[in-house]
Design a protein around this motif. Structure first.
Motif, mmCIF file in Angstrom:
data_model
loop_
_atom_site.group_PDB
_atom_site.id
_atom_site.type_symbol
_atom_site.label_atom_id
_atom_site.label_comp_id
_atom_site.label_asym_id
_atom_site.label_seq_id
_atom_site.Cartn_x
_atom_site.Cartn_y
_atom_site.Cartn_z
ATOM 1 N N VAL A 42 5.267 -19.458 -59.848
ATOM 2 C CA VAL A 42 5.327 -18.558 -58.607
ATOM 3 C C VAL A 42 3.781 -18.025 -58.673
ATOM 4 N N PRO A 64 1.692 -21.878 -51.285
ATOM 5 C CA PRO A 64 2.685 -20.777 -51.029
ATOM 6 C C PRO A 64 3.248 -20.316 -51.908
ATOM 7 N N GLY A 65 3.571 -18.772 -52.001
ATOM 8 C CA GLY A 65 4.131 -18.019 -53.198
ATOM 9 C C GLY A 65 4.395 -16.614 -52.451
ATOM 10 N N VAL A 66 4.480 -15.648 -53.264
ATOM 11 C CA VAL A 66 4.816 -14.229 -52.507
ATOM 12 C C VAL A 66 3.433 -13.444 -52.285
ATOM 13 N N SER A 132 5.028 -18.129 -46.527
ATOM 14 C CA SER A 132 5.326 -17.373 -47.718
ATOM 15 C C SER A 132 6.685 -17.609 -48.220
ATOM 16 N N ARG A 133 6.828 -17.550 -49.489
ATOM 17 C CA ARG A 133 8.252 -17.573 -50.092
ATOM 18 C C ARG A 133 8.970 -16.244 -49.957
ATOM 19 N N ARG A 154 11.116 -13.908 -45.028
ATOM 20 C CA ARG A 154 11.782 -12.842 -46.249
ATOM 21 C C ARG A 154 11.009 -11.716 -46.589
ATOM 22 N N VAL A 362 12.862 -16.009 -56.068
ATOM 23 C CA VAL A 362 12.072 -16.731 -55.043
ATOM 24 C C VAL A 362 12.343 -18.275 -55.130
ATOM 25 N N LYS A 363 12.669 -19.042 -54.236
ATOM 26 C CA LYS A 363 12.684 -20.426 -54.257
ATOM 27 C C LYS A 363 11.766 -21.193 -53.586
#
Length: 363
Positions: A42, A64-66, A132-133, A154, A362-363
């Motif tokens: 991630v 995409p990530g956080v 984004s996750r 989220r 996160v998924k």
């Protein structure tokens, strides 16, 4: 689990770099972190509204990530990163075809963007929020902005981690104040950080002069570099008698904050940001005056002082300066409550644990 870490880092001249650098070892207590990782389970991206984040923004869209939104208004980022055609298309992507005419007008008027409220009303967050996750923010205003652009995003509102520097010995502060010509009863107000139009410096300087004319034993220090020549020229006539400090080391900067009695940390128009200087000053036990905006709405009412933006801003600031100069004990009490609140809710170790829990989930 391995986390890829993407952020400007020191010596980049931005508070985001300092934040990201200090957060890194806290996160490494929980697991593997690699800066600018080519592969990771991630990715964590730190985004702000200046061009230091251009490559990070591109990567956040591609992988995409956080995302940590240090500024929820990215409008100024796009003004600097895109040409006219691409800026207009990005604006239309966020707000619809009907807004094309507005995008054209805003592009033509972009020289005013640093202080024109129109540019702060359109954060342009849709694209990054959609992919984004998860999106981390630090205040209710930023959370609202993200949800308005992408209701399905989220969004995680997380406390701002505060690394409170060790205060210098009291004798050093007394010596500095004596060298600065401050009397024993003089209450020192301070403005710190990058000096932009939104920090309301003109209003602060005029209010301080009015408070002095009213007999308040008040002095003012302005520490930081001007971010525009126009602002520097505009306030130059008001700087007479002000203690100026432009180029300071990190230790000198926080020593000067520690020497102050009250920190003036106004923001208007605001960009969904949480002020690292303001939060750290509260952690140091300083009474901090903030703008009464949605960004500061979660600060305890008894641990800071709020000034309403708008037509009554300067008059309210004058009253607060006169009151605090006359009753400095009240400033100390407010600062003590601020420090206790920061210790309880904004400890970096506690915030890092919340980061890691989110990254794992996160998924």
């Amino acid at each position: 689990m391995k986390v890829g870490y993407f952020a400007p880092l020191p010596p980049a001249p931005t508070g985001v770099a300092d934040y990201a650098y200090r957060l890194l070892p806290e996160l490494r207590r929980f697991g593997a972190i690699e800066v600018n990782a080519s592969r990771a389970d991630v990715c964590l991206y730190h985004l702000g509204n200046n061009q230091l984040h251009r490559e990070i923004y591109r990567l956040a869209l591609e992988r995409p990530g956080v995302v940590v939104l240090h500024d929820a208004v990215l409008h100024h980022f796009f003004l600097g990163a895109l040409d006219r055609r691409r800026y207009i298309e990005e604006f239309v992507y966020n707000y619809g075809e009907w807004a094309r005419w507005l995008a054209e007008r805003l592009w033509e008027d972009r020289a005013r963007s640093a202080q024109d409220p129109r540019y702060f009303r359109y954060p342009m967050l849709r694209r990054i929020a959609e992919v984004s996750r998860a999106v981390i923010v630090h205040n209710p205003a930023a959370a609202r902005m993200v949800r308005e652009h992408c209701p399905g995003a989220r969004v995680v509102e997380m406390p701002f981690p505060v690394w409170t520097p060790a205060p210098p010995p009291e004798y050093e502060l007394v010596r500095w104040r004596k060298q600065a010509g401050l009397g024993l009863r003089t209450v020192l107000f301070g403005v710190f950080g990058h000096l932009r139009e939104s920090k309301r410096l003109g209003a602060v300087l005029r209010a301080w002069r009015e408070a002095q004319r009213a007999g308040a034993p008040a002095a003012l220090v302005v520490a930081g570099r001007f971010q525009s020549e126009e602002l520097e020229r505009a306030v130059a006539p008001l700087l007479e008698g002000v203690i100026r400090a432009e180029r300071l080391s990190d230790a000198e900067f926080w020593k000067l904050v520690a020497a102050c009695d009250v920190i003036v940390n106004l923001r208007y128009p605001s960009a969904g940001e949480t002020s690292g200087v303001g939060m750290t000053a509260m952690g140091l036990g300083k009474a901090v005056i903030v703008s009464a905006t949605e960004e500061t709405s979660s600060l305890p009412a008894d641990a800071c002082l709020r000034i309403e933006p708008g037509i009554g801003e300067q008059a309210s600031l004058v009253e607060h300066m006169i009151w605090l100069a006359a009753f400095p004990g009240h400033a100390r009490e407010i600062g003590q409550r601020a420090a206790a609140w920061v210790r309880e809710h904004h400890a970096p170790q506690r915030v890092a644990e919340q980061y890691w829990t989110l990254l794992r989930g996160v998924k």
